[in-house]
Write an enzyme that holds these catalytic residues in place. Structure first.
Site, mmCIF file in Angstrom:
data_model
loop_
_atom_site.group_PDB
_atom_site.id
_atom_site.type_symbol
_atom_site.label_atom_id
_atom_site.label_comp_id
_atom_site.label_asym_id
_atom_site.label_seq_id
_atom_site.Cartn_x
_atom_site.Cartn_y
_atom_site.Cartn_z
ATOM 1 N N LYS A 93 -3.871 14.576 12.360
ATOM 2 C CA LYS A 93 -4.791 14.004 13.349
ATOM 3 C C LYS A 93 -5.409 15.055 14.267
ATOM 4 O O LYS A 93 -6.440 14.815 14.881
ATOM 5 C CB LYS A 93 -4.072 12.952 14.208
ATOM 6 C CG LYS A 93 -3.783 11.677 13.439
ATOM 7 C CD LYS A 93 -3.046 10.678 14.288
ATOM 8 C CE LYS A 93 -2.760 9.417 13.499
ATOM 9 N NZ LYS A 93 -2.168 8.370 14.293
ATOM 10 N N LYS B 106 -7.058 2.469 9.137
ATOM 11 C CA LYS B 106 -7.981 1.762 10.032
ATOM 12 C C LYS B 106 -8.911 2.735 10.736
ATOM 13 O O LYS B 106 -10.082 2.490 10.901
ATOM 14 C CB LYS B 106 -7.195 1.038 11.133
ATOM 15 C CG LYS B 106 -6.545 -0.227 10.710
ATOM 16 C CD LYS B 106 -6.063 -0.976 11.948
ATOM 17 C CE LYS B 106 -4.567 -1.150 11.923
ATOM 18 N NZ LYS B 106 -3.815 -0.072 12.548
ATOM 19 N N LYS C 16 -4.439 8.030 2.291
ATOM 20 C CA LYS C 16 -4.079 6.613 2.443
ATOM 21 C C LYS C 16 -5.226 5.808 3.055
ATOM 22 O O LYS C 16 -6.038 6.348 3.819
ATOM 23 C CB LYS C 16 -2.814 6.469 3.292
ATOM 24 C CG LYS C 16 -3.004 6.817 4.749
ATOM 25 C CD LYS C 16 -1.898 6.235 5.624
ATOM 26 C CE LYS C 16 -2.281 6.402 7.082
ATOM 27 N NZ LYS C 16 -1.811 5.399 7.978
HETATM 28 N N1 AQP Z 1 -2.414 2.740 3.438
HETATM 29 C C1 AQP Z 1 -1.297 2.137 3.767
HETATM 30 N N2 AQP Z 1 -0.442 1.710 2.807
HETATM 31 C C2 AQP Z 1 0.719 1.075 3.134
HETATM 32 N N3 AQP Z 1 1.083 0.814 4.412
HETATM 33 C C3 AQP Z 1 0.252 1.226 5.391
HETATM 34 N N4 AQP Z 1 0.317 1.115 6.721
HETATM 35 C C4 AQP Z 1 -0.792 1.680 7.273
HETATM 36 N N5 AQP Z 1 -1.584 2.156 6.310
HETATM 37 C C5 AQP Z 1 -0.966 1.891 5.126
HETATM 38 C C6 AQP Z 1 1.391 0.474 7.452
HETATM 39 O O1 AQP Z 1 0.817 -0.485 8.328
HETATM 40 C C7 AQP Z 1 1.627 -0.568 9.515
HETATM 41 C C8 AQP Z 1 0.729 -0.432 10.725
HETATM 42 O O2 AQP Z 1 0.298 0.917 10.817
HETATM 43 P P1 AQP Z 1 -0.873 1.467 11.691
HETATM 44 O O3 AQP Z 1 -1.198 0.520 12.770
HETATM 45 O O4 AQP Z 1 -0.598 2.895 12.054
HETATM 46 O O5 AQP Z 1 -2.032 1.390 10.604
HETATM 47 P P2 AQP Z 1 -3.132 2.393 10.085
HETATM 48 O O6 AQP Z 1 -4.019 1.645 9.193
HETATM 49 O O7 AQP Z 1 -2.500 3.630 9.565
HETATM 50 O O8 AQP Z 1 -3.917 2.605 11.412
HETATM 51 P P3 AQP Z 1 -4.553 3.853 11.971
HETATM 52 O O9 AQP Z 1 -5.103 3.517 13.316
HETATM 53 O O10 AQP Z 1 -5.497 4.453 10.991
HETATM 54 O O11 AQP Z 1 -3.316 4.737 12.147
HETATM 55 P P4 AQP Z 1 -3.075 6.182 11.640
HETATM 56 O O12 AQP Z 1 -4.071 6.953 12.423
HETATM 57 O O13 AQP Z 1 -1.648 6.405 12.059
HETATM 58 O O14 AQP Z 1 -3.291 6.241 10.177
HETATM 59 C C9 AQP Z 1 2.663 0.555 9.404
HETATM 60 O O15 AQP Z 1 3.891 0.022 8.981
HETATM 61 C C10 AQP Z 1 2.105 1.464 8.354
HETATM 62 O O16 AQP Z 1 3.097 2.156 7.649
#
Ligand code: AQP
Length: 338
Positions: free
Chosen positions: A122, A206, A203
């Site tokens: 990040k 969001k 991955k």
């Molecule tokens: N791609 C994914 N595959 C499986 N599980 C996932 N999770 C997130 N992405 C995947 C799981 O969802 C839960 C919430 O995580 P989050 O709010 O961090 O979701 P995100 O989509 O990863 O959101 P952001 O804002 O983009 O966060 P970062 O910046 O951290 O990637 C968790 O249990 C996560 O494992």
């Protein structure tokens, strides 16, 4: 060795997990985490939260943060979280999260936070790095230990963060006595890391913009089909589950497998053409999300219900969090109020 939990469901495991209101929920969130939260409720004493404090580490507009926090709660209810069978709340409604984070920040080390893969990803290329982005894994540790959580159901990307929570809790206990429950991550065997359909080496996320590579849980059937049909695969033409050499195709196999309750290699055996696999994957995902989308539309028709449910969840969460925080504050030597 570590404390036994003193709460009202001694025969149930305590479960805690959270999600950031940092964008529209996607298939990775659903398959990696939320559908397992739904399964865990009822048989476990489950606490789930919308972690709005974590979203402050991003550049997010205040009005948008408030709206997304509400929408995320609505999505979780639509996905099947039942406030009669779990405790659903907003992180910032329970002040002990920030208080506990400070106690743990005085336990965690710079070195272990610098080793966090997500921190490195990040902050890559950033000149000025916010302190919040550096220490949010400790806030996450606080989120977990405040509820004496035995298990933390998460996607694979959170494995390292739960390991940190374990290390910090163990260190805290060594110094101050058996105060915190040491948690374990529960990571699903399939769907633990859903990859971006356009960039299968990373991955689905969001906060990283990839409109065509991200299937949102509220995408309509035509949109889901369009995204799956345009998914990046490879040119060798062989349908085989091999995430290392064929990440795009393997991601599709994994999606179809998880949507139909099978194993990816087993799914691969039924196909010779990429096009057929894409058609069936799109159909399976449309069907998987159909009930959630129908429930979401019903819930949105009664907007007043959600704040009341969240207030109920926060009241219950506060009771548990306050007891743990008080225990920890006393252990470190804070003079409690008279
Ligand atoms: N791609 C994914 N595959 C499986 N599980 C996932 N999770 C997130 N992405 C995947 C799981 O969802 C839960 C919430 O995580 P989050 O709010 O961090 O979701 P995100 O989509 O990863 O959101 P952001 O804002 O983009 O966060 P970062 O910046 O951290 O990637 C968790 O249990 C996560 O494992």
């Amino acid at each position: 060795m570590f404390p036994t939990r003193a709460y009202d469901c001694p025969l149930m495991a305590r479960v805690l997990s959270g999600i950031q209101p940092s964008g529209d929920l996607h298939l990775g969130n659903y398959l990696g985490a939320i559908r397992n939260w739904v399964e865990d409720q009822g048989d476990n004493d489950a606490f789930y939260c919308v972690v709005d404090l974590h979203a402050l580490t991003l550049d997010i507009d205040p009005a948008e943060l408030r709206a997304r926090t509400y929408d995320t709660a609505l999505d979780l209810l639509a996905a099947g979280l039942d406030p009669d069978r779990c405790t659903l709340f907003v992180q910032s409604h329970v002040v002990q999260h920030s208080q506990m984070a400070w106690l743990l920040e005085c336990t965690a080390t710079m070195g272990e936070l610098q080793r966090m893969t997500q921190f490195k990803e990040k902050t890559a290329g950033q000149e000025s790095i916010r302190v919040g982005l550096f220490i949010y894994p400790v806030l996450q540790t606080a989120d977990i230990v405040l509820y004496d959580a035995d298990r933390v159901p998460v996607g694979d990307d959170q494995r390292q963060h739960v390991e940190l929570a374990r290390d910090v809790a163990i260190r805290f206990n060594r110094r101050f006595g058996d105060v915190l429950v040491v948690p374990t991550a529960t990571i699903p065997t399939t769907g633990a890391r859903v990859m971006d359909l356009q960039h299968p080496e990373r991955k689905m996320s969001k906060s990283v913009s990839s409109p065509l590579g991200t299937i949102l849980i509220l995408d309509d059937p035509a949109e889901i089909t369009r995204k799956v049909k345009k998914a990046v695969t490879d040119t060798d033409g062989e349908v085989r589950y091999d995430p290392e050499h064929k990440p795009g195709l393997s991601n599709l196999l994994e999606l179809l497998a998880v949507a139909t309750g099978r194993k990816p290699a087993e799914v691969a055996a039924g196909y010779t053409r990429y096009g057929d696999l894409k058609t069936d994957t799109a159909e399976a995902l449309v069907e998987l999300l159909r009930p959630l989308q129908a429930r979401r539309a019903e819930l949105a028709a009664d907007p007043g219900a959600v704040p009341a449910l969240l207030a109920r969840g926060a009241a219950k969460a506060r009771e548990v969090a306050a007891a743990t925080y008080d225990r920890a504050a006393e252990a470190v030597g804070l003079l409690g109020p008279a």
